[in-house]
Design a protein around this motif. Structure first.
Motif, PDB file in Angstrom:
ATOM      1  N   ASP A  17      -3.428  -6.538  24.296  1.00  0.00           N
ATOM      2  CA  ASP A  17      -3.861  -5.549  23.312  1.00  0.00           C
ATOM      3  C   ASP A  17      -4.188  -6.249  22.002  1.00  0.00           C
ATOM      4  OD1 ASP A  17      -2.369  -2.672  21.698  1.00  0.00           O
ATOM      5  OD2 ASP A  17      -4.468  -3.259  22.016  1.00  0.00           O
ATOM      6  N   ASN A  18      -5.266  -5.876  21.391  1.00  0.00           N
ATOM      7  CA  ASN A  18      -5.662  -6.488  20.126  1.00  0.00           C
ATOM      8  C   ASN A  18      -5.055  -5.794  18.923  1.00  0.00           C
ATOM      9  OD1 ASN A  18      -7.258  -8.454  21.348  1.00  0.00           O
ATOM     10  ND2 ASN A  18      -9.003  -7.033  21.503  1.00  0.00           N
ATOM     11  N   GLY A  19      -4.235  -4.764  19.154  1.00  0.00           N
ATOM     12  CA  GLY A  19      -3.600  -4.092  18.025  1.00  0.00           C
ATOM     13  C   GLY A  19      -4.289  -2.778  17.711  1.00  0.00           C
ATOM     14  N   ALA A  20      -3.607  -2.019  16.873  1.00  0.00           N
ATOM     15  CA  ALA A  20      -4.136  -0.715  16.471  1.00  0.00           C
ATOM     16  C   ALA A  20      -5.250  -0.873  15.470  1.00  0.00           C
ATOM     17  CB  ALA A  20      -3.005   0.149  15.880  1.00  0.00           C
ATOM     18  N   ALA A  21      -5.952   0.217  15.257  1.00  0.00           N
ATOM     19  CA  ALA A  21      -7.057   0.184  14.293  1.00  0.00           C
ATOM     20  C   ALA A  21      -6.531  -0.015  12.895  1.00  0.00           C
ATOM     21  CB  ALA A  21      -7.850   1.495  14.376  1.00  0.00           C
ATOM     22  N   ASP A  22      -7.311  -0.661  12.066  1.00  0.00           N
ATOM     23  CA  ASP A  22      -6.941  -0.934  10.684  1.00  0.00           C
ATOM     24  C   ASP A  22      -6.868   0.393   9.924  1.00  0.00           C
ATOM     25  OD1 ASP A  22      -6.513  -1.802   8.205  1.00  0.00           O
ATOM     26  OD2 ASP A  22      -8.237  -3.144   8.086  1.00  0.00           O
ATOM     27  N   PRO A  23      -5.695   0.758   9.388  1.00  0.00           N
ATOM     28  CA  PRO A  23      -5.596   2.056   8.688  1.00  0.00           C
ATOM     29  C   PRO A  23      -6.325   2.086   7.368  1.00  0.00           C
ATOM     30  CG  PRO A  23      -3.573   0.803   8.435  1.00  0.00           C
ATOM     31  CD  PRO A  23      -4.421   0.036   9.382  1.00  0.00           C
ATOM     32  N   TYR A  24      -6.846   0.959   6.869  1.00  0.00           N
ATOM     33  CA  TYR A  24      -7.480   0.924   5.546  1.00  0.00           C
ATOM     34  C   TYR A  24      -8.995   0.933   5.621  1.00  0.00           C
ATOM     35  CZ  TYR A  24      -2.782  -0.757   4.887  1.00  0.00           C
ATOM     36  OH  TYR A  24      -1.425  -0.901   4.912  1.00  0.00           O
ATOM     37  N   THR A  25      -9.547   0.960   6.881  1.00  0.00           N
ATOM     38  CA  THR A  25     -11.008   0.954   7.020  1.00  0.00           C
ATOM     39  C   THR A  25     -11.496   2.352   7.336  1.00  0.00           C
ATOM     40  OG1 THR A  25     -10.789   0.384   9.346  1.00  0.00           O
ATOM     41  CG2 THR A  25     -11.033  -1.430   7.795  1.00  0.00           C
ATOM     42  N   TYR A  82       0.827  -1.214   0.000  1.00  0.00           N
ATOM     43  CA  TYR A  82       0.000   0.000   0.000  1.00  0.00           C
ATOM     44  C   TYR A  82       0.858   1.260   0.000  1.00  0.00           C
ATOM     45  CZ  TYR A  82      -4.092  -2.863   1.194  1.00  0.00           C
ATOM     46  OH  TYR A  82      -5.104  -3.783   1.171  1.00  0.00           O
ATOM     47  N   TYR A  83       1.953   1.227   0.754  1.00  0.00           N
ATOM     48  CA  TYR A  83       2.712   2.447   1.025  1.00  0.00           C
ATOM     49  C   TYR A  83       4.114   2.435   0.441  1.00  0.00           C
ATOM     50  CZ  TYR A  83      -0.981   3.139   4.468  1.00  0.00           C
ATOM     51  OH  TYR A  83      -2.207   3.286   5.075  1.00  0.00           O
ATOM     52  N   VAL A  84       4.540   1.384  -0.190  1.00  0.00           N
ATOM     53  CA  VAL A  84       5.898   1.291  -0.718  1.00  0.00           C
ATOM     54  C   VAL A  84       5.843   1.158  -2.223  1.00  0.00           C
ATOM     55  CG1 VAL A  84       6.898   0.310   1.370  1.00  0.00           C
ATOM     56  CG2 VAL A  84       5.900  -1.216  -0.325  1.00  0.00           C
ATOM     57  N   ALA A  85       6.906   1.637  -2.895  1.00  0.00           N
ATOM     58  CA  ALA A  85       6.943   1.585  -4.354  1.00  0.00           C
ATOM     59  C   ALA A  85       7.223   0.177  -4.857  1.00  0.00           C
ATOM     60  CB  ALA A  85       8.007   2.546  -4.883  1.00  0.00           C
ATOM     61  N   SER A  86       8.001  -0.604  -4.095  1.00  0.00           N
ATOM     62  CA  SER A  86       8.314  -1.977  -4.489  1.00  0.00           C
ATOM     63  C   SER A  86       8.378  -2.836  -3.238  1.00  0.00           C
ATOM     64  CB  SER A  86       9.650  -2.034  -5.240  1.00  0.00           C
ATOM     65  OG  SER A  86      10.697  -1.587  -4.416  1.00  0.00           O
ATOM     66  N   TYR A  96       6.722  -5.613  -0.271  1.00  0.00           N
ATOM     67  CA  TYR A  96       5.568  -5.601   0.617  1.00  0.00           C
ATOM     68  C   TYR A  96       5.720  -4.530   1.697  1.00  0.00           C
ATOM     69  CZ  TYR A  96       4.401 -10.062  -1.554  1.00  0.00           C
ATOM     70  OH  TYR A  96       4.092 -11.039  -2.455  1.00  0.00           O
ATOM     71  N   ASP A  97       4.599  -4.187   2.338  1.00  0.00           N
ATOM     72  CA  ASP A  97       4.624  -3.228   3.432  1.00  0.00           C
ATOM     73  C   ASP A  97       5.305  -3.829   4.654  1.00  0.00           C
ATOM     74  OD1 ASP A  97       3.039  -1.049   2.236  1.00  0.00           O
ATOM     75  OD2 ASP A  97       1.429  -2.532   2.224  1.00  0.00           O
ATOM     76  N   ASP A  98       5.614  -2.936   5.630  1.00  0.00           N
ATOM     77  CA  ASP A  98       6.114  -3.384   6.935  1.00  0.00           C
ATOM     78  C   ASP A  98       4.916  -3.894   7.725  1.00  0.00           C
ATOM     79  OD1 ASP A  98       7.441  -3.888   9.229  1.00  0.00           O
ATOM     80  OD2 ASP A  98       7.729  -1.785   9.796  1.00  0.00           O
ATOM     81  N   VAL A  99       4.623  -5.170   7.549  1.00  0.00           N
ATOM     82  CA  VAL A  99       3.378  -5.717   8.087  1.00  0.00           C
ATOM     83  C   VAL A  99       3.418  -5.869   9.596  1.00  0.00           C
ATOM     84  CG1 VAL A  99       2.850  -6.927   5.953  1.00  0.00           C
ATOM     85  CG2 VAL A  99       4.214  -8.073   7.692  1.00  0.00           C
ATOM     86  N   GLU A 100       4.604  -5.736  10.205  1.00  0.00           N
ATOM     87  CA  GLU A 100       4.666  -5.871  11.654  1.00  0.00           C
ATOM     88  C   GLU A 100       3.835  -4.788  12.342  1.00  0.00           C
ATOM     89  OE1 GLU A 100       5.957  -8.418  12.920  1.00  0.00           O
ATOM     90  OE2 GLU A 100       6.938  -9.205  11.126  1.00  0.00           O
ATOM     91  N   SER A 101       3.702  -3.633  11.708  1.00  0.00           N
ATOM     92  CA  SER A 101       2.951  -2.526  12.308  1.00  0.00           C
ATOM     93  C   SER A 101       1.576  -2.350  11.684  1.00  0.00           C
ATOM     94  CB  SER A 101       3.743  -1.225  12.147  1.00  0.00           C
ATOM     95  OG  SER A 101       3.981  -0.962  10.769  1.00  0.00           O
ATOM     96  N   ILE A 102       1.154  -3.293  10.813  1.00  0.00           N
ATOM     97  CA  ILE A 102      -0.145  -3.184  10.135  1.00  0.00           C
ATOM     98  C   ILE A 102      -0.959  -4.432  10.428  1.00  0.00           C
ATOM     99  CG2 ILE A 102      -1.336  -2.851   7.951  1.00  0.00           C
ATOM    100  CD1 ILE A 102       1.190  -1.626   6.850  1.00  0.00           C
ATOM    101  N   PRO A 103      -1.926  -4.383  11.322  1.00  0.00           N
ATOM    102  CA  PRO A 103      -2.757  -5.563  11.584  1.00  0.00           C
ATOM    103  C   PRO A 103      -3.753  -5.794  10.457  1.00  0.00           C
ATOM    104  CG  PRO A 103      -3.534  -3.705  12.872  1.00  0.00           C
ATOM    105  CD  PRO A 103      -2.286  -3.237  12.180  1.00  0.00           C
TER     106      PRO A 103
END
Length: 404
Positions: free
Chosen positions: A396-404, A162-166, A168-175
């Motif tokens: 903690d269940n994690g941060a809110a989904d940034p894509y919703t 979603y956020y990088v030109a090439s 995968y994203d840094d999925v550790e911080s994206i639930p």
């Protein structure tokens, strides 16, 4: 410290990845003189392009003349070679066991006079692979508007992050990460088969209009010469015009059937991106798409790729065609006339797609389903779904989904 302005330049009609930053030295004021200079340079570029195409055409004609001269020389002095070729390959009617060449291929490459010739590598009637490839590359060149559709389609279908030109994203911080790429909605609203059907209707109308115009011109000529009118036309004249019209319609029908056959055969191995193969395999398991089902009356008819996929994949065929066709064992072009006819048909079809791009390219996409994920994407989703150590300790269940 002296601060200078920088300008972000976007090229109209091009993807944003071609944008670039520049200083003011590359920019020009919007004045009549600058616009006149721009128009002059555009005209010079157009003139250079016309000269380049004229040189290409001249080279093709020169190469064709050389091939014709070679064929004439071989016919004049090839008696001994012909007899030796007959000994090596056998009679014309029998299929040759050497190289697995069928009798149909032999008939296509044999000389009209009936002299036998070798089944492979015969330069008298067969065209060279390099010449066929260069001819197809010339006729399959896409205009800018269709190239833009092809590039935008690839960006949507092959995007990894979603956020990088090439990569995968840094999925550790994206639930709850899911693949950002899209897939085509199948079946397409206007599949390849219907696109070619509309193209056939247009060509048939053009051929019949030409026949009517030919009859009208002939009647006008007879009226001027003999004082007669349409009713005095010979039946043989009208029959001759009708016969030519029917023959031309049959040629276009054969061309469209050939394009459909090539598309259906080429789509699975050549026309799909790596990320699309799982989508294709899922479509083969869907009874509404590519799978044949058992019914009370027996096995239902299996749909072909041309019944399901849209015109975007037809553009990919034009890009790959120069590499696909010359490499086939049984050539589609036994002589120069067949190659020229096929090249003219491809050019007309590309013009048709460009003229009707709004209707032909719907651009309907959707998110991928789990069954359509690649192995790499499934692994990334699995790592993203696994809770981290800090999350497990704190509950903690994690941060809110940034894509919703």
């Amino acid at each position: 410290v002296k601060h200078e302005w920088s300008y972000r330049v976007h090229y109209l009609g091009w993807n944003s990845r071609w944008d670039r930053w520049t200083d003011g030295s590359d920019l020009r004021p919007d004045t009549p003189e600058v616009r006149a200079e721009a128009e002059r340079r555009q005209e010079e570029a157009a003139q250079l392009e016309r000269e380049r195409k004229a040189k290409q055409k001249e080279r093709r004609e020169q190469k064709l003349r050389q091939q014709q001269q070679q064929r004439k020389r071989k016919k004049l002095g090839g008696g001994a070679d012909d007899s030796m070729a007959e000994v090596r390959t056998g009679s014309r009617g029998a299929s040759s066991p050497i190289g697995g060449v069928s009798s149909k291929r032999r008939r296509l490459t044999s000389s009209p006079a009936g002299d036998s010739c070798s089944s492979k590598g015969d330069n008298e009637t067969a065209l060279t692979k390099e010449y066929v490839q260069s001819t197809l590359e010339e006729c399959c060149t896409l205009p800018f508007t269709l190239k833009r559709i092809l590039v935008d389609d690839k960006v949507k279908l092959t995007r990894l992050g979603y956020y990088v030109a090439s990569g995968y994203d840094d999925v550790e911080s994206i639930p709850n990460w899911t693949p950002p790429r899209k897939v085509h909605v199948l079946p397409s609203q206007l599949p390849v088969k219907l696109v070619l059907k509309q193209f056939w209707k247009e060509k048939k109308k053009t051929v019949r209009d030409k026949a009517k115009a030919a009859v009208a011109r002939l009647a006008k000529t007879k009226e001027a010469e003999e004082g007669s009118g349409f009713s005095d036309l010979n039946a043989s004249d009208i029959a001759s015009i009708k016969e030519r019209s029917v023959a031309e319609e049959e040629k276009w029908k054969a061309f469209i059937k050939g394009i459909l056959d090539v598309f259906n055969e080429a789509l699975p191995p050549f026309l799909l991106y790596k990320q699309e193969r799982t989508h294709y395999l899922a479509a083969k398991m869907d009874p509404n798409l590519l799978r044949a089902d058992e019914t009370d009356e027996g096995l239902s008819a299996q749909k072909k790729p041309s019944d399901v996929y849209g015109a975007e994949h037809l553009l990919r065929l034009f890009v790959r065609l120069p590499k696909i066709v010359p490499g086939s064992e049984d050539t589609l072009f036994p002589d120069q006339a067949s190659l020229n006819g096929f090249a003219d048909g491809i050019s007309d079809l590309i013009v048709f797609l460009q003229r009707n791009s709004t209707a032909c390219f719907k651009g309907r996409y959707r998110d991928t389903r789990e069954i359509e994920w690649t192995a790499e994407e499934a692994e990334v989703v699995k790592r993203c779904a696994a809770p981290t150590t800090s999350q497990s300790a704190s509950g903690d269940n994690g941060a809110a989904d940034p894509y919703t």
